[in-house]
Design a protein around this motif. Structure first.
Motif, PDB file in Angstrom:
ATOM      1  N   PRO A 324       0.935  -1.294  -0.110  1.00  0.00           N
ATOM      2  CA  PRO A 324       0.023   0.024  -0.087  1.00  0.00           C
ATOM      3  C   PRO A 324       0.844   1.332   0.032  1.00  0.00           C
ATOM      4  CG  PRO A 324      -0.865  -1.759   1.108  1.00  0.00           C
ATOM      5  CD  PRO A 324       0.465  -2.121   1.270  1.00  0.00           C
ATOM      6  N   GLY A 325       0.506   2.239  -0.612  1.00  0.00           N
ATOM      7  CA  GLY A 325       0.953   3.611  -0.908  1.00  0.00           C
ATOM      8  C   GLY A 325       2.032   3.532  -2.114  1.00  0.00           C
ATOM      9  N   ARG A 326       2.407   2.510  -2.784  1.00  0.00           N
ATOM     10  CA  ARG A 326       3.126   2.663  -4.013  1.00  0.00           C
ATOM     11  C   ARG A 326       2.364   3.144  -4.935  1.00  0.00           C
ATOM     12  NH1 ARG A 326       7.131  -1.603  -3.731  1.00  0.00           N
ATOM     13  NH2 ARG A 326       7.645  -1.317  -5.996  1.00  0.00           N
ATOM     14  N   THR A 327       3.109   3.797  -6.135  1.00  0.00           N
ATOM     15  CA  THR A 327       2.475   4.389  -7.129  1.00  0.00           C
ATOM     16  C   THR A 327       2.619   3.629  -8.384  1.00  0.00           C
ATOM     17  OG1 THR A 327       2.545   6.417  -6.149  1.00  0.00           O
ATOM     18  CG2 THR A 327       2.234   6.467  -8.756  1.00  0.00           C
ATOM     19  N   VAL A 328       1.546   3.516  -9.183  1.00  0.00           N
ATOM     20  CA  VAL A 328       1.522   2.829 -10.781  1.00  0.00           C
ATOM     21  C   VAL A 328       1.297   3.851 -11.600  1.00  0.00           C
ATOM     22  CG1 VAL A 328       0.642   1.033 -11.959  1.00  0.00           C
ATOM     23  CG2 VAL A 328       0.848   0.510  -9.687  1.00  0.00           C
ATOM     24  N   LEU A 329       2.095   4.161 -12.467  1.00  0.00           N
ATOM     25  CA  LEU A 329       1.787   5.189 -13.509  1.00  0.00           C
ATOM     26  C   LEU A 329       1.478   4.592 -14.586  1.00  0.00           C
ATOM     27  CD1 LEU A 329       1.555   8.230 -13.966  1.00  0.00           C
ATOM     28  CD2 LEU A 329       4.121   8.110 -14.567  1.00  0.00           C
ATOM     29  N   ALA A 330       0.316   4.856 -15.284  1.00  0.00           N
ATOM     30  CA  ALA A 330      -0.074   4.503 -16.663  1.00  0.00           C
ATOM     31  C   ALA A 330       0.290   5.645 -17.522  1.00  0.00           C
ATOM     32  CB  ALA A 330      -1.512   3.964 -16.855  1.00  0.00           C
ATOM     33  N   LEU A 331       1.262   5.469 -18.664  1.00  0.00           N
ATOM     34  CA  LEU A 331       1.451   6.510 -19.656  1.00  0.00           C
ATOM     35  C   LEU A 331       0.434   6.184 -20.921  1.00  0.00           C
ATOM     36  CD1 LEU A 331       5.411   7.031 -19.538  1.00  0.00           C
ATOM     37  CD2 LEU A 331       3.620   8.213 -18.468  1.00  0.00           C
TER      38      LEU A 331
END
Length: 416
Positions: A324-331
């Motif tokens: 929890p707290g991690r970021t997933v960035l979808a380009l």
């Protein structure tokens, strides 16, 4: 741990210093004219990149869509979509504060409750009922541009027309529009990086003005309902479906997201057609292609290029355990040009049956997608039938930002 949602995911996550340098170039090359070659290099080098700070960066369509639909990836506490990464309590650029009380940064079960109350207004039949009003506002704005050769398309059309359309949807009285529109635009000017203190201060003042105005208008609609979205939002307070802050937050979100995304899509679409006159000619010869062209233009140069999700619960995704707290960035800009999804994806083809993630996907997909599509379709039809000799009239200026791809200036000359 639960498996990742989605299917046909492309690769396992991995670290790659070379790929991370490409990502840094993307992140810090804010407002560059053509980010797509860098997207392609990143996708080919490390399609699922794990950065040194633990962010998971995705560039392929299948992976991005899976992340956007994943039940353990949400928006709570995530503001990257607006081009900023934190909201210090003493920061004056808190145009986002009211939006934070909206569905944009809510997750289940609150998200479903908030979205349900406004989603009916964006159903296809309600949006289609606005077509006549959208066409009238489009025609008036295009006429004004045609009478001022070299005028700025952004300030003359792409920004004010979507504001007026959202005001139509909400039911803002016509006599209040001259006061309302500039304040909404002041607010939107703060939703991005590198914002000057003067812009932030004006946005703060605009937010205070709009909060007071919307609170008063909601009270009036509560006392005397009309057939508009404001009345439906006001009525929902009777059974405590929405708090006062959530109600005002929903209005701010509709203005912010409904105006920003559509405005940038309009500018990007016009610039893409200027850069590809053969495709503009195709539309001029067959205006009935406008609806198909909208999807291709959104795919080709989406107004939202990146969408971040925060890990809500421990889960496994693309070969990595996420806490929890991690970021997933979808380009999204990269995903929309994934060759696994479309043949020759860097080519604009207004006859292509395109699919895209310009409006995201999953629970946080763009609520106003139907309305944005309507505004874009009406604009294209009116442009190619009324002003087939339109042309750029000066150097366009891109605005900064990783998430939002937009023009701040787009001089045009419209001629029939």
């Amino acid at each position: 741990m639960p498996p990742a949602s989605g299917s046909a995911l492309s690769a396992l996550a991995r670290r790659d210093p070379g790929a991370e340098r490409i990502f840094d170039e993307i992140a810090f090359g804010l407002g560059e004219a053509d980010p797509y070659p860098r997207y392609r290099r990143l996708r080919e080098t490390a399609p699922v990149l794990l950065t040194r700070d633990g962010t998971l960066v995705l560039t392929r369509h299948a992976d991005c869509e899976a992340a956007l639909r994943h039940r353990f990836l949400g928006r709570r506490g995530e503001v990257l979509g607006f081009g900023v990464t934190a909201l210090p309590p003493d920061e004056p650029a808190l145009a986002l504060r009211s939006v934070q009380d909206s569905m944009l940064f809510a997750d289940p079960p609150d998200h479903a409750r908030l979205r349900r109350l406004v989603s009916s207004a964006f159903a296809g039949r309600h949006v289609e009922a606005l077509r006549r009003a959208v066409a009238a506002r489009t025609d008036a704005a295009l006429r004004a541009l045609a009478e001022a050769p070299g005028a700025d398309f952004v300030t003359g059309f792409a920004l004010p027309v979507p504001v007026q359309v959202i005001a139509d949807l909400l039911g803002v009285p016509e006599e209040d529009r001259a006061w309302l529109v500039p304040r909404v635009l002041e607010l939107g000017a703060a939703l991005g990086p590198r914002t000057a203190p003067g812009v932030r201060d004006r946005a703060l003042a605009a937010q205070a003005d709009l909060t007071g105005y919307l609170t008063g208008l909601l009270a009036a609609r509560r006392a005397e309902p009309e057939d508009d979205l404001l009345s439906r939002l006001a009525a929902s307070r009777a059974d405590d479906a929405l708090t006062e802050a959530e109600t005002v937050g929903a209005c701010f979100l509709l203005f912010g997201a409904g105006v920003e995304t559509t405005s940038h899509a309009l500018g990007n679409a016009l610039a893409a057609l200027f850069a590809h006159p053969d495709q503009f000619d195709v539309l001029c010869r067959d205006p009935s292609l406008a609806g198909v062209a909208v999807e291709e233009l959104l795919r080709y140069d989406a107004p939202v290029q990146a969408d971040a999700r925060r890990v809500l619960e421990p889960t496994a995704f693309l070969g990595i355990d996420l806490e929890p707290g991690r970021t997933v960035l979808a380009l999204l800009g990269a995903a929309n040009r994934d060759p696994a999804r479309h043949e020759d994806p860097d080519r604009l083809d207004v006859t292509r049956a395109a699919s895209h993630l310009a409006f995201a996907a999953g629970p946080h997909s763009c609520l106003g997608a139907h309305l944005a599509r309507l505004e874009l379709e009406v604009f294209l039809r009116r442009l190619v039938t009324g002003y087939p000799r339109c042309a750029p009239a000066g150097r366009p200026v891109r605005g900064p930002g990783l998430a939002l791809r937009r023009f701040t200036e787009l001089p045009v000359t419209l001629a029939s």
